[in-house]
Design a protein around this motif. Structure first.
Motif, mmCIF file in Angstrom:
data_model
loop_
_atom_site.group_PDB
_atom_site.id
_atom_site.type_symbol
_atom_site.label_atom_id
_atom_site.label_comp_id
_atom_site.label_asym_id
_atom_site.label_seq_id
_atom_site.Cartn_x
_atom_site.Cartn_y
_atom_site.Cartn_z
ATOM 1 N N GLY A 5 -8.353 -5.404 -12.345
ATOM 2 C CA GLY A 5 -8.065 -4.185 -11.590
ATOM 3 C C GLY A 5 -7.501 -4.597 -10.161
ATOM 4 N N THR A 6 -7.683 -5.554 -9.740
ATOM 5 C CA THR A 6 -7.037 -6.048 -8.419
ATOM 6 C C THR A 6 -5.459 -6.460 -8.850
ATOM 7 O OG1 THR A 6 -8.949 -7.103 -7.557
ATOM 8 C CG2 THR A 6 -6.780 -7.989 -6.579
ATOM 9 N N MET A 7 -5.210 -7.030 -9.895
ATOM 10 C CA MET A 7 -3.663 -7.223 -10.372
ATOM 11 C C MET A 7 -3.044 -6.077 -10.363
ATOM 12 S SD MET A 7 -3.679 -10.740 -10.053
ATOM 13 C CE MET A 7 -4.515 -12.025 -10.297
ATOM 14 N N VAL A 8 -3.578 -5.338 -11.444
ATOM 15 C CA VAL A 8 -2.909 -3.922 -11.863
ATOM 16 C C VAL A 8 -2.738 -3.112 -10.442
ATOM 17 C CG1 VAL A 8 -2.781 -1.813 -13.080
ATOM 18 C CG2 VAL A 8 -3.615 -4.051 -14.113
ATOM 19 N N SER A 9 -3.506 -3.115 -9.749
ATOM 20 C CA SER A 9 -3.419 -2.249 -8.250
ATOM 21 C C SER A 9 -2.031 -2.956 -7.491
ATOM 22 C CB SER A 9 -4.664 -1.920 -7.707
ATOM 23 O OG SER A 9 -5.762 -1.522 -8.533
ATOM 24 N N ILE A 10 -2.549 -4.256 -7.382
ATOM 25 C CA ILE A 10 -1.460 -4.929 -6.606
ATOM 26 C C ILE A 10 0.106 -4.528 -6.965
ATOM 27 C CG2 ILE A 10 -0.367 -7.060 -6.018
ATOM 28 C CD1 ILE A 10 -2.320 -6.340 -4.040
ATOM 29 N N ILE A 11 0.265 -4.747 -8.278
ATOM 30 C CA ILE A 11 1.568 -4.587 -9.007
ATOM 31 C C ILE A 11 2.069 -3.143 -8.895
ATOM 32 C CG2 ILE A 11 2.815 -4.508 -11.166
ATOM 33 C CD1 ILE A 11 0.730 -6.887 -12.164
ATOM 34 N N ILE A 12 1.333 -2.113 -9.093
ATOM 35 C CA ILE A 12 1.813 -0.688 -9.034
ATOM 36 C C ILE A 12 1.936 -0.554 -7.586
ATOM 37 C CG2 ILE A 12 0.831 1.792 -8.986
ATOM 38 C CD1 ILE A 12 -0.933 0.753 -11.387
ATOM 39 N N THR A 13 1.140 -0.822 -6.610
ATOM 40 C CA THR A 13 1.388 -0.709 -5.092
ATOM 41 C C THR A 13 2.705 -1.447 -4.666
ATOM 42 O OG1 THR A 13 -0.972 -1.020 -4.572
ATOM 43 C CG2 THR A 13 0.634 -1.259 -2.809
ATOM 44 N N MET A 14 3.058 -2.360 -5.060
ATOM 45 C CA MET A 14 4.215 -3.043 -4.786
ATOM 46 C C MET A 14 5.618 -2.398 -5.366
ATOM 47 S SD MET A 14 3.971 -5.620 -2.647
ATOM 48 C CE MET A 14 2.708 -4.523 -2.151
ATOM 49 N N ILE A 15 5.425 -1.864 -6.651
ATOM 50 C CA ILE A 15 6.390 -1.292 -7.198
ATOM 51 C C ILE A 15 6.690 -0.006 -6.565
ATOM 52 C CG2 ILE A 15 7.136 0.103 -9.526
ATOM 53 C CD1 ILE A 15 5.463 -2.010 -11.035
ATOM 54 N N ILE A 16 5.598 0.982 -6.204
ATOM 55 C CA ILE A 16 5.674 2.112 -5.444
ATOM 56 C C ILE A 16 6.698 2.031 -4.142
ATOM 57 C CG2 ILE A 16 4.443 3.774 -4.213
ATOM 58 C CD1 ILE A 16 2.477 3.835 -6.140
ATOM 59 N N THR A 17 5.916 0.593 -3.279
ATOM 60 C CA THR A 17 6.876 0.509 -2.111
ATOM 61 C C THR A 17 8.243 0.071 -2.383
ATOM 62 O OG1 THR A 17 4.610 -0.637 -1.304
ATOM 63 C CG2 THR A 17 6.700 -1.250 -0.010
ATOM 64 N N ALA A 18 8.522 -0.686 -3.433
ATOM 65 C CA ALA A 18 9.787 -0.999 -3.621
ATOM 66 C C ALA A 18 10.747 0.261 -4.074
ATOM 67 C CB ALA A 18 9.967 -2.409 -4.814
ATOM 68 N N ILE A 19 10.382 1.063 -4.487
ATOM 69 C CA ILE A 19 11.082 2.243 -4.988
ATOM 70 C C ILE A 19 11.201 3.201 -3.734
ATOM 71 C CG2 ILE A 19 10.676 4.477 -6.191
ATOM 72 C CD1 ILE A 19 9.063 2.969 -8.548
ATOM 73 N N VAL A 20 10.177 3.209 -2.946
ATOM 74 C CA VAL A 20 10.617 3.986 -1.853
ATOM 75 C C VAL A 20 11.379 3.432 -0.930
ATOM 76 C CG1 VAL A 20 9.429 4.886 0.043
ATOM 77 C CG2 VAL A 20 8.096 5.097 -1.859
ATOM 78 N N MET A 21 11.295 1.985 -0.603
ATOM 79 C CA MET A 21 12.395 1.396 0.081
ATOM 80 C C MET A 21 13.692 1.354 -0.375
ATOM 81 S SD MET A 21 10.161 0.369 2.764
ATOM 82 C CE MET A 21 10.716 -1.225 3.627
ATOM 83 N N THR A 22 13.900 1.461 -1.491
ATOM 84 C CA THR A 22 15.337 1.389 -2.338
ATOM 85 C C THR A 22 15.815 2.816 -2.204
ATOM 86 O OG1 THR A 22 14.534 -0.479 -3.836
ATOM 87 C CG2 THR A 22 16.471 1.007 -4.390
ATOM 88 N N VAL B 239 -5.445 0.535 -1.811
ATOM 89 C CA VAL B 239 -6.883 1.088 -1.638
ATOM 90 C C VAL B 239 -7.078 2.073 -2.732
ATOM 91 C CG1 VAL B 239 -8.869 1.730 -0.320
ATOM 92 C CG2 VAL B 239 -7.678 -0.362 0.288
ATOM 93 N N VAL B 240 -6.469 3.047 -2.592
ATOM 94 C CA VAL B 240 -6.677 4.446 -3.109
ATOM 95 C C VAL B 240 -6.499 4.388 -4.565
ATOM 96 C CG1 VAL B 240 -5.973 6.790 -3.361
ATOM 97 C CG2 VAL B 240 -6.251 5.820 -1.087
ATOM 98 N N ILE B 241 -5.263 3.752 -4.818
ATOM 99 C CA ILE B 241 -4.965 3.802 -6.343
ATOM 100 C C ILE B 241 -6.106 2.928 -7.156
ATOM 101 C CG2 ILE B 241 -2.787 4.514 -5.763
ATOM 102 C CD1 ILE B 241 -1.779 1.614 -6.532
ATOM 103 N N SER B 242 -6.657 1.934 -6.508
ATOM 104 C CA SER B 242 -7.332 0.719 -7.055
ATOM 105 C C SER B 242 -8.752 1.299 -7.268
ATOM 106 C CB SER B 242 -7.458 -0.408 -5.938
ATOM 107 O OG SER B 242 -8.512 0.113 -4.769
ATOM 108 N N ILE B 243 -9.199 2.486 -6.875
ATOM 109 C CA ILE B 243 -10.503 2.954 -7.154
ATOM 110 C C ILE B 243 -10.250 3.595 -8.895
ATOM 111 C CG2 ILE B 243 -12.166 4.765 -6.868
ATOM 112 C CD1 ILE B 243 -11.480 4.468 -3.887
ATOM 113 N N PRO B 244 -9.541 4.403 -9.147
ATOM 114 C CA PRO B 244 -9.507 4.813 -10.374
ATOM 115 C C PRO B 244 -9.188 3.876 -11.500
ATOM 116 C CG PRO B 244 -7.571 5.760 -9.232
ATOM 117 C CD PRO B 244 -8.489 5.131 -8.366
#
Length: 384
Positions: free
Chosen positions: A220-237, A361-366
């Protein structure tokens, strides 16, 4: 008469019963541990307070301070009388002049009994011909805080506290390894990613043990971190990093964007990992209490737990990031900068870190919830 005797017997029996409860085996072990921990803490305290002989640098103790007002009310001149605490010049006295300002940005306001590092120059006969203050000896204050932390976490947490302490020590070593490897020319992205994975796995396994609950938290931690970083990279790009100010990182010899993302990943891992282990533990406990629980009820119950934890964790991230900027905020306010400028530019990166960490934190819950439901499904559950 019989009533009085009976009353006395009841009081005596109650006292004996209370004594047995207080000094039963469990409480007795706790008292023994408390005494041992406090004893070790006191020994450590006296060692840290008198560890000058273990330093190669010359250490002095301030025994007297004479102060006079400087040119302005914010500056004062100090005349320091010190005595050397270690080395071949132990016991010799030295005098220093020190300029202390109200802000204490570039100087220190010394007090009696403070310890300081001293640089000395000797003549051919080994006598001191000149000396100056190198800096303040701070290890004892850090040591006191560390002693209190260790004693409390072991006393209150017991075996769990010991595991948590072990995890902290291991993670400090991991972080130190990252710095050493980077200083030897290794790619910062690669070593930080590898060390972050090791950090998550070791932290969870030490605290929760090797079981499916830990596996759920790790995945759960690994998947959440990956998704969070992807979202951040997309928004910054997409936004081309507009509105993100890296001025505080301009002195670095590497890309500030890279350092920002690495720091963001490390800072976010802690919050996400906390949520992940909470969710996996909650679902595991619900399964243990009722193996036939319906999946719908399980998801509803775990989501309620997640919502409660989410609110406090999001606030924690905000306060942690912003609190580190309080001295800078006060400094800028004192120099007349507007609050809108400070928020928009001065603490821009801290706000972004807090927001992205909260997203994680929010996306790691579901994510952790559904992973836990899937991986723990071998238990018999009810109607799906």
């Amino acid at each position: 008469m019989f009533s009085k005797l009976h009353s006395k017997d009841n009081i005596k029996n109650s006292a004996i019963s209370y004594k047995n409860q207080v000094f039963n085996k469990k409480n007795r072990n706790f008292y023994i541990k408390a005494i041992l921990l406090i004893t070790v803490g006191l020994i450590s305290y006296f060692f840290i307070a008198n560890n000058e002989n273990y330093y190669n640098k010359t250490i002095g103790k301030i025994i007297a301070v004479d102060e006079t007002q400087g040119n302005t009310e914010y500056i004062k001149n100090q005349h320091l009388n010190t005595i050397i605490m270690n080395g071949k010049h132990k016991g010799e006295k030295l005098e220093f002049d020190n300029l202390a300002s109200y802000s204490k940005i570039f100087d220190i306001d010394y007090k009696i009994n403070d310890r300081i590092f001293i640089s000395i120059t000797e003549d051919e006969k080994g006598s001191i011909i000149s000396s100056y203050i190198l800096g303040y000896k701070r290890d004892k204050y850090l040591g006191y805080i560390a002693i209190i932390f260790v004693v409390l976490i072991l006393l209150i947490g017991g075996s769990k506290g010991f595991k948590s302490l072990t995890s902290v020590i291991v993670n400090i070593l991991i972080f130190y390894s990252v710095i050493k490897l980077y200083s030897h020319g290794y790619n910062l992205w690669v070593i930080t990613t590898i060390m972050s994975i090791i950090f998550v796995i070791i932290s969870i396994l030490i605290v929760s043990g090797i079981n499916k609950k830990s596996l759920c938290a790790i995945v759960g931690t690994m998947v959440s971190i990956i998704i969070t970083m992807i979202i951040t990279a997309i928004v910054m790009t997409v936004t081309n990093s507009k509105g993100v100010y890296y001025e505080e990182m301009e002195f670095l010899m590497t890309s500030p964007e890279q350092i920002f993302f690495i720091g963001l990943m490390i800072g976010t891992i802690g919050g996400i990992m906390d949520i992940a282990i909470t969710m996996s533990s909650a679902i595991n406990e619900l399964y243990n209490k009722n193996p036939n629980i319906e999946r719908k009820i399980l998801i509803q119950s775990s989501m309620e737990i997640g919502k409660d934890v989410m609110a406090t964790m999001a606030n924690t991230l905000v306060f942690v990031y912003i609190s580190g900027s309080i001295p800078t905020i006060l400094f800028w306010l004192r120099n007349g900068l507007s609050l809108s400028y400070i928020i928009g530019i001065g603490i821009n990166l801290e706000i972004i870190r807090a927001l992205i960490g909260s997203i994680g934190v929010v996306i790691s819950i579901p994510i952790t919830m559904y992973i836990s439901v899937i991986l723990l499904k071998e238990r018999r559950i009810g109607v799906n």
